[in-house]
Design a protein around this motif. Structure first.
Motif, mmCIF file in Angstrom:
data_model
loop_
_atom_site.group_PDB
_atom_site.id
_atom_site.type_symbol
_atom_site.label_atom_id
_atom_site.label_comp_id
_atom_site.label_asym_id
_atom_site.label_seq_id
_atom_site.Cartn_x
_atom_site.Cartn_y
_atom_site.Cartn_z
ATOM 1 N N ARG A 1 0.849 -1.174 0.000
ATOM 2 C CA ARG A 1 0.000 0.000 0.000
ATOM 3 C C ARG A 1 0.892 1.235 0.000
ATOM 4 N NH1 ARG A 1 -5.239 -0.807 1.539
ATOM 5 N NH2 ARG A 1 -5.346 1.196 2.635
ATOM 6 N N SER A 2 0.793 2.010 -1.059
ATOM 7 C CA SER A 2 1.681 3.151 -1.255
ATOM 8 C C SER A 2 0.918 4.468 -1.163
ATOM 9 C CB SER A 2 2.366 3.072 -2.624
ATOM 10 O OG SER A 2 3.175 1.917 -2.723
ATOM 11 N N ALA A 3 1.603 5.496 -0.667
ATOM 12 C CA ALA A 3 1.059 6.843 -0.628
ATOM 13 C C ALA A 3 2.087 7.798 -1.207
ATOM 14 C CB ALA A 3 0.712 7.249 0.797
ATOM 15 N N ILE A 4 1.624 8.794 -1.919
ATOM 16 C CA ILE A 4 2.503 9.822 -2.478
ATOM 17 C C ILE A 4 2.261 11.120 -1.727
ATOM 18 C CG2 ILE A 4 2.930 11.261 -4.515
ATOM 19 C CD1 ILE A 4 2.516 8.770 -6.214
ATOM 20 N N VAL A 5 3.347 11.686 -1.201
ATOM 21 C CA VAL A 5 3.278 12.927 -0.428
ATOM 22 C C VAL A 5 3.942 14.027 -1.249
ATOM 23 C CG1 VAL A 5 3.929 14.083 1.707
ATOM 24 C CG2 VAL A 5 3.325 11.646 1.738
ATOM 25 N N GLY A 6 3.135 15.032 -1.606
ATOM 26 C CA GLY A 6 3.591 16.077 -2.524
ATOM 27 C C GLY A 6 3.192 15.692 -3.928
ATOM 28 N N THR A 7 2.230 16.415 -4.507
ATOM 29 C CA THR A 7 1.667 16.000 -5.798
ATOM 30 C C THR A 7 2.060 16.950 -6.934
ATOM 31 O OG1 THR A 7 -0.423 17.122 -5.279
ATOM 32 C CG2 THR A 7 -0.256 14.780 -4.727
ATOM 33 N N GLY A 8 3.290 17.476 -6.865
ATOM 34 C CA GLY A 8 3.821 18.266 -7.967
ATOM 35 C C GLY A 8 4.255 17.390 -9.120
ATOM 36 N N GLY A 9 5.105 17.944 -9.999
ATOM 37 C CA GLY A 9 5.421 17.278 -11.252
ATOM 38 C C GLY A 9 5.992 15.880 -11.124
ATOM 39 N N ILE A 10 6.961 15.669 -10.217
ATOM 40 C CA ILE A 10 7.620 14.370 -10.135
ATOM 41 C C ILE A 10 6.700 13.308 -9.560
ATOM 42 C CG2 ILE A 10 8.594 14.618 -7.815
ATOM 43 C CD1 ILE A 10 10.324 13.146 -10.979
ATOM 44 N N ALA A 11 5.637 13.722 -8.854
ATOM 45 C CA ALA A 11 4.712 12.756 -8.258
ATOM 46 C C ALA A 11 4.050 11.893 -9.321
ATOM 47 C CB ALA A 11 3.662 13.483 -7.430
ATOM 48 N N ALA A 12 3.774 12.457 -10.474
ATOM 49 C CA ALA A 12 3.142 11.679 -11.545
ATOM 50 C C ALA A 12 4.046 10.536 -11.991
ATOM 51 C CB ALA A 12 2.810 12.587 -12.725
ATOM 52 N N VAL A 13 5.351 10.769 -11.999
ATOM 53 C CA VAL A 13 6.298 9.720 -12.383
ATOM 54 C C VAL A 13 6.245 8.580 -11.373
ATOM 55 C CG1 VAL A 13 8.715 9.217 -12.868
ATOM 56 C CG2 VAL A 13 7.757 11.427 -13.522
ATOM 57 N N VAL B 1 -1.157 13.053 -0.721
ATOM 58 C CA VAL B 1 -1.080 14.096 0.307
ATOM 59 C C VAL B 1 -0.527 15.368 -0.310
ATOM 60 C CG1 VAL B 1 -0.049 14.769 2.509
ATOM 61 C CG2 VAL B 1 -0.670 12.373 2.108
ATOM 62 N N ASP B 2 -1.192 16.487 -0.025
ATOM 63 C CA ASP B 2 -0.680 17.783 -0.454
ATOM 64 C C ASP B 2 -1.330 18.857 0.404
ATOM 65 O OD1 ASP B 2 0.764 18.692 -3.422
ATOM 66 O OD2 ASP B 2 -0.103 20.238 -2.155
ATOM 67 N N VAL B 3 -0.564 19.900 0.713
ATOM 68 C CA VAL B 3 -1.148 21.011 1.465
ATOM 69 C C VAL B 3 -2.238 21.704 0.658
ATOM 70 C CG1 VAL B 3 0.879 21.413 2.898
ATOM 71 C CG2 VAL B 3 0.706 22.548 0.677
ATOM 72 N N ASP B 4 -2.159 21.575 -0.668
ATOM 73 C CA ASP B 4 -3.202 22.079 -1.556
ATOM 74 C C ASP B 4 -4.152 20.924 -1.846
ATOM 75 O OD1 ASP B 4 -4.781 22.901 -3.705
ATOM 76 O OD2 ASP B 4 -3.171 24.045 -4.644
ATOM 77 N N LEU B 5 -5.254 20.881 -1.133
ATOM 78 C CA LEU B 5 -6.171 19.747 -1.251
ATOM 79 C C LEU B 5 -6.790 19.640 -2.640
ATOM 80 C CD1 LEU B 5 -8.110 19.456 2.129
ATOM 81 C CD2 LEU B 5 -6.666 17.728 1.040
ATOM 82 N N LEU C 1 4.475 1.978 2.212
ATOM 83 C CA LEU C 1 5.555 2.716 1.568
ATOM 84 C C LEU C 1 5.072 4.125 1.235
ATOM 85 C CD1 LEU C 1 8.418 2.592 0.261
ATOM 86 C CD2 LEU C 1 7.293 1.866 -1.860
ATOM 87 N N VAL C 2 5.841 5.113 1.670
ATOM 88 C CA VAL C 2 5.556 6.505 1.346
ATOM 89 C C VAL C 2 6.551 6.975 0.303
ATOM 90 C CG1 VAL C 2 5.703 8.874 2.209
ATOM 91 C CG2 VAL C 2 4.428 7.155 3.497
ATOM 92 N N HIS C 3 6.046 7.552 -0.788
ATOM 93 C CA HIS C 3 6.876 8.182 -1.810
ATOM 94 C C HIS C 3 6.916 9.673 -1.499
ATOM 95 C CE1 HIS C 3 6.545 4.773 -4.869
ATOM 96 N NE2 HIS C 3 5.693 4.420 -3.913
ATOM 97 N N LEU C 4 8.083 10.188 -1.125
ATOM 98 C CA LEU C 4 8.204 11.572 -0.685
ATOM 99 C C LEU C 4 8.637 12.445 -1.855
ATOM 100 C CD1 LEU C 4 7.771 13.209 1.821
ATOM 101 C CD2 LEU C 4 10.099 12.674 2.549
ATOM 102 N N CYS C 5 7.711 13.263 -2.353
ATOM 103 C CA CYS C 5 7.903 14.046 -3.579
ATOM 104 C C CYS C 5 7.763 15.544 -3.344
ATOM 105 C CB CYS C 5 6.900 13.592 -4.639
ATOM 106 S SG CYS C 5 6.987 11.838 -5.046
ATOM 107 N N THR C 6 8.008 15.981 -2.140
ATOM 108 C CA THR C 6 7.897 17.394 -1.785
ATOM 109 C C THR C 6 9.164 18.148 -2.190
ATOM 110 O OG1 THR C 6 8.912 17.042 0.375
ATOM 111 C CG2 THR C 6 6.526 16.759 0.222
ATOM 112 N N GLU D 1 12.649 11.407 -2.819
ATOM 113 C CA GLU D 1 13.239 11.989 -4.015
ATOM 114 C C GLU D 1 14.585 12.631 -3.681
ATOM 115 O OE1 GLU D 1 13.343 12.518 -7.208
ATOM 116 O OE2 GLU D 1 11.719 11.136 -7.649
ATOM 117 N N LYS D 2 15.453 12.734 -4.701
ATOM 118 C CA LYS D 2 16.738 13.400 -4.502
ATOM 119 C C LYS D 2 16.530 14.915 -4.434
ATOM 120 C CE LYS D 2 16.674 15.213 -8.678
ATOM 121 N NZ LYS D 2 16.556 16.666 -8.879
#
Length: 370
Positions: free
Chosen positions: A7-19, A37-41, A75-80, A102-103
């Motif tokens: 079960r995965s979650a993506i935190v920060g839904t900017g450009g790299i999150a789509a990848v 997850v994003d501060v901009d709902l 697993l959390v994918h951190l894309c902030t 993310e790097k």
């Protein structure tokens, strides 16, 4: 026996999150996107809608804290933006949830060491996204080097010559030490020289140069380094966002062959070339004998490796120790560039200003206008 579905979650839904979402979707069911997850709902909702499946729409949260409280994730994918990587990764570790960051994984060596210490107390792990390690041809090169097929590594070049205009840096967190941690050394070339290190191993000494030539940033817009390795190999590294003809290129000169890779943002098996030294044509035969690998380097390849490690109950790649070698090189390049001294691995200790911030004692152009 079927493998688990994480079960995965993506935190920060900017450009790299789509990848990242595309990599999850391409996992063949081994991972499922259950939350965004994003501060901009509104942005998080649009992202969740775009990556909903016929069976499930990801839940939406305004904070990581809310996600960890209300949803079970593996697993959390951190894309902030980079500024938030360390505190959010620490929150994941405290909750016992493995995080793929993310790097760059942190803004400084000190933050990375704090993460590593927290990881040692947690059942969870931190992995950094350095996806080029997992592309077609990279494993073949590392295996052939380890087997002695290529002879000793002698000389290498590592070029990241990209182009980013002034509009690119209008995003508030870009081009600042406090939010991004550095310029193209930290945010662009890091992909290529991490791949370089995954092949040549531990670097020993750096002589660096960094300059702000054309962009109105706090950070550099170009850097260069001369590097020696424990093996005795030597390399030059260039990181630029000023180069209209963009390229990402690696060249390895071994005793028995030159191996080259040229691409831009992702490579395929066809992007590698091998030129054997006279009398060493067997190297090309050995390279060509390997089965061709389809696809390109990217997040999907690293995610597959992460899921494999989780299946085995192991720390997923790239570990904090792996990432530290790359991050220490970044700090050493800046330290050398800003002090005019050579910097050796291990020289930047906890008390160094370059451990606390990548700009350390301050960039030489601070206080000047561009």
């Amino acid at each position: 026996m079927s493998r688990p579905s994480y079960r995965s979650a993506i935190v920060g839904t900017g450009g790299i999150a789509a990848v990242h979402a595309q990599a999850v979707a391409a996992s063949g069911g081994r991972a499922r996107l259950v939350a965004a997850v994003d501060v901009d709902l509104d942005r998080a909702t649009a992202f969740a809608t775009a990556f909903a499946t016929a069976w499930q729409a990801p839940r939406v949260f305004a904070s990581l804290t809310e996600l960890l409280r209300e949803e079970q994730v593996d697993l959390v994918h951190l894309c902030t933006p980079p500024l938030l990587h360390a505190p959010l990764a620490l929150e994941c570790l405290e909750a016992g949830v493995t995080v793929l960051v993310e790097k760059p994984p942190t803004l400084s060596l000190a933050e990375l060491d704090t993460l590593a210490e927290a990881e040692s107390r947690s059942a969870a792990h931190v992995a950094t996204v350095f996806q080029h390690r997992f592309g077609p041809g990279a494993d073949r090169l590392r295996r052939m080097l380890a087997a002695g097929d290529l002879g000793r590594p002698l000389v290498a070049t590592c070029l990241t010559q990209w182009y980013r205009d002034d509009a690119y840096f209008e995003v508030p967190w870009r081009g600042t030490w406090a939010s991004e941690g550095g310029g193209p050394t930290m945010g662009h070339g890091i992909h290529q020289f991490d791949l370089l290190f995954s092949v040549l191993g531990r670097w020993r000494e750096v002589t660096g140069l960094a300059a702000r030539q054309a962009r109105g940033t706090e950070t550099e817009d170009v850097s260069m380094a001369m590097v020696t390795f424990d093996s005795g190999a030597v390399a030059s590294v260039v990181n630029s966002v000023l180069s209209p003809r963009e390229t990402s290129a690696l060249r390895f000169d071994f005793e028995r062959a030159t191996v080259e890779l040229e691409h831009l943002y992702g490579y395929t098996d066809a992007d590698w070339t091998v030129t054997p030294a006279p009398g060493c044509e067997d190297v090309l035969k050995r390279w060509s004998a390997e089965p061709r690998v389809t696809g390109s380097s990217g997040h999907h390849g690293q995610l597959a490796a992460v899921l494999d490690a989780l299946d085995r109950g192991e720390a997923p790649p790239v570990t904090t120790a792996d990432a530290r070698l790359t991050m220490e090189f970044v700090a050493a390049l800046y330290a050398s560039a800003f002090t005019g001294e050579r910097v050796t691995r291990g020289q930047i200790t906890a008390g160094s200003p370059f451990a606390r911030r990548m700009d350390g004692t301050g960039a030489p152009w601070e206080g000047t206008d561009r």
